[in-house]
Design a protein around this motif. Structure first.
Motif, PDB file in Angstrom:
ATOM      1  N   LYS A   1       0.856  -1.186   0.000  1.00  0.00           N
ATOM      2  CA  LYS A   1       0.000   0.000   0.000  1.00  0.00           C
ATOM      3  C   LYS A   1       0.887   1.229   0.000  1.00  0.00           C
ATOM      4  O   LYS A   1       2.035   1.187   0.427  1.00  0.00           O
TER       5      LYS A   1
ATOM      6  N   SER B   1       2.472  -8.455   5.844  1.00  0.00           N
ATOM      7  CA  SER B   1       3.276  -7.287   6.212  1.00  0.00           C
ATOM      8  C   SER B   1       3.972  -7.445   7.558  1.00  0.00           C
ATOM      9  O   SER B   1       5.093  -6.973   7.746  1.00  0.00           O
ATOM     10  N   ASN B   2       3.295  -8.093   8.514  1.00  0.00           N
ATOM     11  CA  ASN B   2       3.815  -8.170   9.872  1.00  0.00           C
ATOM     12  C   ASN B   2       4.631  -9.427  10.170  1.00  0.00           C
ATOM     13  O   ASN B   2       5.241  -9.533  11.232  1.00  0.00           O
TER      14      ASN B   2
ATOM     15  N   ASP C   1       2.687   2.009   3.218  1.00  0.00           N
ATOM     16  CA  ASP C   1       3.514   0.987   3.855  1.00  0.00           C
ATOM     17  C   ASP C   1       4.958   1.452   3.874  1.00  0.00           C
ATOM     18  O   ASP C   1       5.486   1.918   2.879  1.00  0.00           O
TER      19      ASP C   1
ATOM     20  N   GLU D   1      -7.648  -7.910   3.123  1.00  0.00           N
ATOM     21  CA  GLU D   1      -7.030  -6.917   4.001  1.00  0.00           C
ATOM     22  C   GLU D   1      -6.315  -7.583   5.175  1.00  0.00           C
ATOM     23  O   GLU D   1      -5.189  -7.209   5.532  1.00  0.00           O
ATOM     24  N   ARG D   2      -6.944  -8.575   5.769  1.00  0.00           N
ATOM     25  CA  ARG D   2      -6.314  -9.302   6.870  1.00  0.00           C
ATOM     26  C   ARG D   2      -5.078 -10.058   6.393  1.00  0.00           C
ATOM     27  O   ARG D   2      -4.054 -10.085   7.084  1.00  0.00           O
TER      28      ARG D   2
ATOM     29  N   ALA E   1       6.211  -7.819  14.121  1.00  0.00           N
ATOM     30  CA  ALA E   1       5.147  -7.677  15.108  1.00  0.00           C
ATOM     31  C   ALA E   1       5.710  -7.866  16.515  1.00  0.00           C
ATOM     32  O   ALA E   1       6.816  -8.355  16.710  1.00  0.00           O
TER      33      ALA E   1
ATOM     34  N   LYS F   1       7.567  -0.471   5.917  1.00  0.00           N
ATOM     35  CA  LYS F   1       8.157  -1.445   6.845  1.00  0.00           C
ATOM     36  C   LYS F   1       9.663  -1.512   6.634  1.00  0.00           C
ATOM     37  O   LYS F   1      10.136  -1.718   5.535  1.00  0.00           O
TER      38      LYS F   1
ATOM     39  N   ARG G   1      -3.169  -9.188   3.926  1.00  0.00           N
ATOM     40  CA  ARG G   1      -2.125  -8.189   3.711  1.00  0.00           C
ATOM     41  C   ARG G   1      -1.425  -7.838   5.029  1.00  0.00           C
ATOM     42  O   ARG G   1      -0.203  -7.694   5.091  1.00  0.00           O
ATOM     43  N   GLU G   2      -2.212  -7.716   6.090  1.00  0.00           N
ATOM     44  CA  GLU G   2      -1.626  -7.415   7.407  1.00  0.00           C
ATOM     45  C   GLU G   2      -0.696  -8.541   7.859  1.00  0.00           C
ATOM     46  O   GLU G   2       0.382  -8.286   8.405  1.00  0.00           O
TER      47      GLU G   2
END
Length: 388
Positions: A201, A286-287, A204, A279-280, A212, A206, A282-283
């Protein structure tokens, strides 16, 4: 210009799922063809679901919809002589095709020949009877050879359809076709990598060492035997047995009600999730501290690239197309060797420099594939629509 019928049924729901990889591929090609201004009709089955967004794209483009409820109805339309070309992104059911219209199909892989069975496939069955049967099949070369023969026969019919041309999503798949079906001419097979959208996105950012609060390894599609989750979970369990993954968890999507969940020793360190929203997902990508892709067979293989797109390092199987797609941006292991996977997991945990290097190489690999996709898409569409 030749008149083309686009197989819209490939984008519609099937018996297994409302959305599926082949369907998403077909939608991408549909949008690209419309964007390029090509004129064509779209075959759809009015009894099957098509997501409203794609339906709106077709309606807004003014494309004519040809309703076909059965394969026989489709063949009847093609036999009428109206169309010069028939294109399908999921052509496997058209093995008995005989129309005079040029047939162009996309072969995403030859999994049914390359991996007929696996010794742990029975672990993925909830039914005790199916588990017993699966266990027996895994140990019977006669049954496995017969299953392979049946699959080969059907695919041979498709590959040898008269006046046909095929597109594959990797060089691995192209040469697998030439290996299993030496009678086909290489010039009839064209390679274009699968189109993909990244998980990135705009906001983003990171960094290489960020993860996390509780660092976790991520696996996806846990309930599919070809994704090889059973061996991966066993490998993580072994490392946890030996206190070599202190502070880490393992998250597995598509693993709700996993039949072999009771075999997991360290259940408190595993999170078995159902299939999650985009969306979940993607999270999670990402994490994650690291994405692990132990797949036994892929025609292309999107997930490692999605992980790389959000700066997550990747440990991946060395099987089939995966090294071709991931290049030098992953740590590879033999997918049937649990100890080999354990070694790579320990490497990524212990060697921060290697992890940072993989993140940088992953970014570079995603850029390369995006650039290739941008340059290839017009060639791909032109190959389909300008074929005589």
């Amino acid at each position: 210009m030749p008149k083309l019928l686009f197989d819209g049924t490939a984008m519609q729901s099937d018996q297994r799922a409302t959305f599926h990889g082949g369907g998403e591929y077909a939608k991408f090609i549909l949008r690209a063809a419309i964007s390029c201004g090509y004129v064509f009709d779209v075959a759809l089955n009015p009894n099957l679901f098509l997501d409203p967004e794609t339906m709106a794209v077709i309606d807004n483009s003014g494309k004519k919809i040809v309703n076909v409820r059965t394969k026989a109805e489709l063949y009847s339309v093609l036999d009428s002589g109206i169309y010069d070309i028939f294109y399908s992104a999921l052509p496997y059911k058209y093995y008995d095709y005989s129309s005079k219209a040029r047939f162009i199909g996309v072969i995403h892989g030859l999994r049914s020949l390359e991996i007929v069975w696996d010794k742990y496939k029975h672990k993925y069955y909830a039914s005790s009877l199916k588990r017993i049967v699966g266990w027996c099949i895994a140990r019977s070369s006669i049954i496995k050879n017969e299953l392979r023969r049946r699959q080969w026969k059907k695919l041979a019919q498709l590959i040898n359809v008269h006046n046909s041309m095929f597109i594959t999503v990797s060089n691995h798949t192209k040469y697998a076709i030439l290996n299993f079906f030496p009678e086909i001419q290489a010039r009839r097979i064209h390679v274009f990598y699968s189109p993909f959208d990244t998980m990135q996105k705009d906001n983003d950012n990171k960094e290489g060492t960020t993860c996390a609060v509780t660092p976790f390894f991520l696996l996806v599609s846990g309930n599919r035997f070809e994704k090889n989750t059973y061996r991966a979970i066993k490998a993580f369990d072994k490392l946890l047995d030996n206190n070599l993954l202190s502070g880490f968890e393992v998250v597995v999507t598509g693993a709700e009600n996993l039949p072999f969940a009771d075999e997991i020793k360290h259940k408190d360190r595993f999170k078995l999730l159902p299939y999650v929203t985009t969306e979940r997902l993607r999270e999670l990508y990402s994490n994650a501290f690291c994405f692990v892709y132990p797949s036994l067979n892929e025609g292309f293989g999107y997930p490692p690239i999605l992980a790389m797109s959000v700066n997550t390092p990747v440990i991946a199987s060395s099987a089939t197309s995966i090294p071709e797609v991931c290049g030098n941006a992953a740590l590879y292991f033999s997918p049937e060797n649990m100890d080999d996977l354990c070694n790579r997991i320990l490497h990524i945990v212990d060697d921060e420099e290697k992890r940072t290097e993989l993140i940088a190489l992953g970014k570079e690999r995603v850029r390369f594939l995006q650039k290739k996709q941008s340059s290839d898409i017009s060639k791909y569409i032109g190959l389909i629509f300008d074929t005589h």
